[in-house]
Motif scaffolding. Sequence first.
Motif, PDB file in Angstrom:
ATOM      1  N   ARG A 117       0.805  -1.236   0.044  1.00 39.55           N
ATOM      2  CA  ARG A 117       0.046  -0.103   0.100  1.00 39.55           C
ATOM      3  C   ARG A 117       0.882   1.471  -0.080  1.00 39.55           C
ATOM      4  O   ARG A 117       0.394   2.068  -0.869  1.00 39.55           O
ATOM      5  CB  ARG A 117      -0.788  -0.036   1.213  1.00 39.55           C
ATOM      6  N   PHE A 118       2.036   1.252   0.961  1.00 38.44           N
ATOM      7  CA  PHE A 118       2.722   2.424   1.049  1.00 38.44           C
ATOM      8  C   PHE A 118       3.570   2.693  -0.372  1.00 38.44           C
ATOM      9  O   PHE A 118       3.821   3.622  -0.936  1.00 38.44           O
ATOM     10  CB  PHE A 118       3.627   2.415   2.097  1.00 38.44           C
ATOM     11  N   GLN A 119       4.098   1.625  -0.976  1.00 35.09           N
ATOM     12  CA  GLN A 119       4.700   1.336  -2.052  1.00 35.09           C
ATOM     13  C   GLN A 119       3.960   2.157  -3.394  1.00 35.09           C
ATOM     14  O   GLN A 119       4.328   3.101  -3.876  1.00 35.09           O
ATOM     15  CB  GLN A 119       5.179   0.033  -2.726  1.00 35.09           C
ATOM     16  N   ARG A 120       2.555   1.765  -3.427  1.00 32.74           N
ATOM     17  CA  ARG A 120       1.605   2.110  -4.252  1.00 32.74           C
ATOM     18  C   ARG A 120       1.512   3.832  -4.161  1.00 32.74           C
ATOM     19  O   ARG A 120       1.476   4.563  -5.019  1.00 32.74           O
ATOM     20  CB  ARG A 120       0.410   1.640  -4.201  1.00 32.74           C
ATOM     21  N   THR A 174       4.574  -5.341  13.435  1.00 29.28           N
ATOM     22  CA  THR A 174       4.319  -5.551  12.132  1.00 29.28           C
ATOM     23  C   THR A 174       4.508  -4.590  11.284  1.00 29.28           C
ATOM     24  O   THR A 174       5.125  -4.571  10.147  1.00 29.28           O
ATOM     25  CB  THR A 174       2.686  -6.064  12.115  1.00 29.28           C
ATOM     26  N   ILE A 175       4.204  -3.378  11.779  1.00 30.77           N
ATOM     27  CA  ILE A 175       4.314  -2.055  11.070  1.00 30.77           C
ATOM     28  C   ILE A 175       5.844  -1.731  10.915  1.00 30.77           C
ATOM     29  O   ILE A 175       6.470  -1.475  10.113  1.00 30.77           O
ATOM     30  CB  ILE A 175       3.527  -0.716  12.056  1.00 30.77           C
ATOM     31  N   GLN A 176       6.782  -1.926  11.919  1.00 31.16           N
ATOM     32  CA  GLN A 176       7.943  -1.584  12.050  1.00 31.16           C
ATOM     33  C   GLN A 176       8.462  -2.847  11.073  1.00 31.16           C
ATOM     34  O   GLN A 176       9.467  -2.493  10.252  1.00 31.16           O
ATOM     35  CB  GLN A 176       8.747  -2.119  13.491  1.00 31.16           C
ATOM     36  N   LYS A 177       8.148  -3.994  11.001  1.00 30.84           N
ATOM     37  CA  LYS A 177       8.701  -5.058   9.669  1.00 30.84           C
ATOM     38  C   LYS A 177       8.567  -4.471   8.546  1.00 30.84           C
ATOM     39  O   LYS A 177       9.482  -4.304   7.669  1.00 30.84           O
ATOM     40  CB  LYS A 177       8.075  -6.193  10.070  1.00 30.84           C
ATOM     41  N   ALA A 178       7.304  -3.840   8.365  1.00 32.97           N
ATOM     42  CA  ALA A 178       6.981  -3.264   7.051  1.00 32.97           C
ATOM     43  C   ALA A 178       7.800  -2.101   6.799  1.00 32.97           C
ATOM     44  O   ALA A 178       8.469  -1.612   5.567  1.00 32.97           O
ATOM     45  CB  ALA A 178       5.318  -2.800   7.174  1.00 32.97           C
ATOM     46  N   TYR A 179       7.919  -1.133   7.669  1.00 31.77           N
ATOM     47  CA  TYR A 179       8.941   0.051   7.500  1.00 31.77           C
ATOM     48  C   TYR A 179      10.326  -0.404   7.367  1.00 31.77           C
ATOM     49  O   TYR A 179      10.975   0.267   6.390  1.00 31.77           O
ATOM     50  CB  TYR A 179       8.838   0.887   8.662  1.00 31.77           C
ATOM     51  N   THR A 180      10.997  -1.536   7.764  1.00 34.63           N
ATOM     52  CA  THR A 180      12.178  -2.094   7.498  1.00 34.63           C
ATOM     53  C   THR A 180      12.147  -2.576   6.107  1.00 34.63           C
ATOM     54  O   THR A 180      13.407  -1.908   5.538  1.00 34.63           O
ATOM     55  CB  THR A 180      12.447  -3.252   8.659  1.00 34.63           C
ATOM     56  N   ILE A 181      11.281  -3.138   5.577  1.00 38.76           N
ATOM     57  CA  ILE A 181      11.223  -3.524   4.258  1.00 38.76           C
ATOM     58  C   ILE A 181      11.350  -2.167   3.310  1.00 38.76           C
ATOM     59  O   ILE A 181      12.091  -2.305   2.248  1.00 38.76           O
ATOM     60  CB  ILE A 181      10.276  -4.536   3.877  1.00 38.76           C
ATOM     61  N   SER A 211      11.308   8.645   0.614  1.00 37.08           N
ATOM     62  CA  SER A 211      12.697   9.090  -0.107  1.00 37.08           C
ATOM     63  C   SER A 211      12.296   9.893  -1.346  1.00 37.08           C
ATOM     64  O   SER A 211      11.174   9.576  -1.940  1.00 37.08           O
ATOM     65  CB  SER A 211      12.930   7.652  -0.399  1.00 37.08           C
ATOM     66  N   GLY A 212      13.093  10.269  -1.809  1.00 39.13           N
ATOM     67  CA  GLY A 212      12.906  11.171  -3.087  1.00 39.13           C
ATOM     68  C   GLY A 212      13.583  10.455  -4.470  1.00 39.13           C
ATOM     69  O   GLY A 212      13.876  11.090  -5.409  1.00 39.13           O
ATOM     70  N   ASN A 213      13.855   9.037  -4.522  1.00 42.44           N
ATOM     71  CA  ASN A 213      14.727   8.391  -5.167  1.00 42.44           C
ATOM     72  C   ASN A 213      13.752   8.130  -6.513  1.00 42.44           C
ATOM     73  O   ASN A 213      12.836   7.435  -6.206  1.00 42.44           O
ATOM     74  CB  ASN A 213      15.031   7.117  -4.320  1.00 42.44           C
ATOM     75  N   GLN A 214      14.093   8.708  -7.502  1.00 39.87           N
ATOM     76  CA  GLN A 214      13.422   8.714  -8.756  1.00 39.87           C
ATOM     77  C   GLN A 214      13.634   7.454  -9.631  1.00 39.87           C
ATOM     78  O   GLN A 214      12.731   6.818 -10.523  1.00 39.87           O
ATOM     79  CB  GLN A 214      13.799   9.967  -9.656  1.00 39.87           C
ATOM     80  N   GLU A 227      12.426   0.598   4.085  1.00 42.16           N
ATOM     81  CA  GLU A 227      13.702   1.217   4.110  1.00 42.16           C
ATOM     82  C   GLU A 227      14.765   0.557   2.992  1.00 42.16           C
ATOM     83  O   GLU A 227      15.534   0.978   2.375  1.00 42.16           O
ATOM     84  CB  GLU A 227      14.220   1.357   5.497  1.00 42.16           C
ATOM     85  N   GLN A 228      14.664  -0.703   3.490  1.00 40.45           N
ATOM     86  CA  GLN A 228      15.613  -1.670   2.471  1.00 40.45           C
ATOM     87  C   GLN A 228      15.313  -1.667   1.061  1.00 40.45           C
ATOM     88  O   GLN A 228      16.379  -1.643   0.229  1.00 40.45           O
ATOM     89  CB  GLN A 228      15.247  -3.033   2.771  1.00 40.45           C
ATOM     90  N   LYS A 229      14.017  -1.089   0.451  1.00 40.74           N
ATOM     91  CA  LYS A 229      13.881  -1.025  -1.043  1.00 40.74           C
ATOM     92  C   LYS A 229      14.231   0.406  -1.341  1.00 40.74           C
ATOM     93  O   LYS A 229      14.055   0.399  -2.575  1.00 40.74           O
ATOM     94  CB  LYS A 229      12.599  -1.447  -1.157  1.00 40.74           C
ATOM     95  N   GLY A 230      14.484   1.422  -0.217  1.00 41.48           N
ATOM     96  CA  GLY A 230      14.734   2.541  -0.657  1.00 41.48           C
ATOM     97  C   GLY A 230      13.689   3.330  -0.894  1.00 41.48           C
ATOM     98  O   GLY A 230      13.745   4.518  -1.231  1.00 41.48           O
ATOM     99  N   PHE A 231      12.439   3.178  -0.355  1.00 44.00           N
ATOM    100  CA  PHE A 231      11.078   3.827  -0.384  1.00 44.00           C
ATOM    101  C   PHE A 231      11.014   4.856   0.691  1.00 44.00           C
ATOM    102  O   PHE A 231      10.374   6.072   0.498  1.00 44.00           O
ATOM    103  CB  PHE A 231       9.892   2.872  -0.452  1.00 44.00           C
ATOM    104  N   ILE A 232      11.740   4.598   1.867  1.00 47.91           N
ATOM    105  CA  ILE A 232      11.741   5.482   3.166  1.00 47.91           C
ATOM    106  C   ILE A 232      13.059   5.688   3.591  1.00 47.91           C
ATOM    107  O   ILE A 232      14.077   4.731   3.348  1.00 47.91           O
ATOM    108  CB  ILE A 232      10.483   5.095   3.996  1.00 47.91           C
ATOM    109  N   TYR A 233      13.365   6.466   4.414  1.00 46.95           N
ATOM    110  CA  TYR A 233      14.562   6.587   5.152  1.00 46.95           C
ATOM    111  C   TYR A 233      14.268   7.077   6.618  1.00 46.95           C
ATOM    112  O   TYR A 233      13.314   7.832   6.682  1.00 46.95           O
ATOM    113  CB  TYR A 233      15.576   7.640   4.324  1.00 46.95           C
ATOM    114  N   PRO A 234      15.075   6.674   7.450  1.00 44.36           N
ATOM    115  CA  PRO A 234      14.857   7.272   8.786  1.00 44.36           C
ATOM    116  C   PRO A 234      15.567   8.522   9.467  1.00 44.36           C
ATOM    117  O   PRO A 234      16.728   8.694   8.783  1.00 44.36           O
ATOM    118  CB  PRO A 234      15.301   6.017   9.730  1.00 44.36           C
ATOM    119  N   VAL A 235      15.036   9.098  10.202  1.00 46.94           N
ATOM    120  CA  VAL A 235      15.593  10.299  10.875  1.00 46.94           C
ATOM    121  C   VAL A 235      15.716  10.257  11.977  1.00 46.94           C
ATOM    122  O   VAL A 235      14.652  10.144  12.907  1.00 46.94           O
ATOM    123  CB  VAL A 235      15.107  11.676  10.223  1.00 46.94           C
TER     124      VAL A 235
END
Length: 123
Positions: A19-22, A51-58, A76-79, A60-68
């Motif tokens: 859902r977040f990827q979409r 469960t949410i933490q696991k999804a966020y970790t994935i 992420s702003g990765n085009q 992040e690994q795929k480059g969709f989000i980044y932690p601060v």
Amino acid sequence: MIVIDYQNRKPIYEQVVERFQRLILTGAMEPDTQMPSVRALATELAINPNTIQKAYTILEQKGFIYPVKGRGNFVSGNQDLKEQEQTVFFQKLGTLIQEGKELGVSKELCLQKTAEFYEEGRT
């Protein structure tokens, strides 16, 4: 923000990731937008925060989000992500077309059905 299908056989964390990827790929969530906190989203969806933490970790690994540190996770702003997802889509499409050819589906019928599905927005 996102809806989980509890009847779906797919694990909840995978549904959250999809859902977040979409949302990110379609631009509904713009780069540098803060993600909901793990606790807030877990409460909203009535699921375990792990469960949410696991999804966020994935994500992040795929480059969709980044932690601060101390502030949470951000989009992420990765085009390149959209291009990567399109490549995966075309690989899947190639596999489906090959299966269709093996079943005797003509090129014309394949193109006709593809056009129909594209126009319908069929999923």
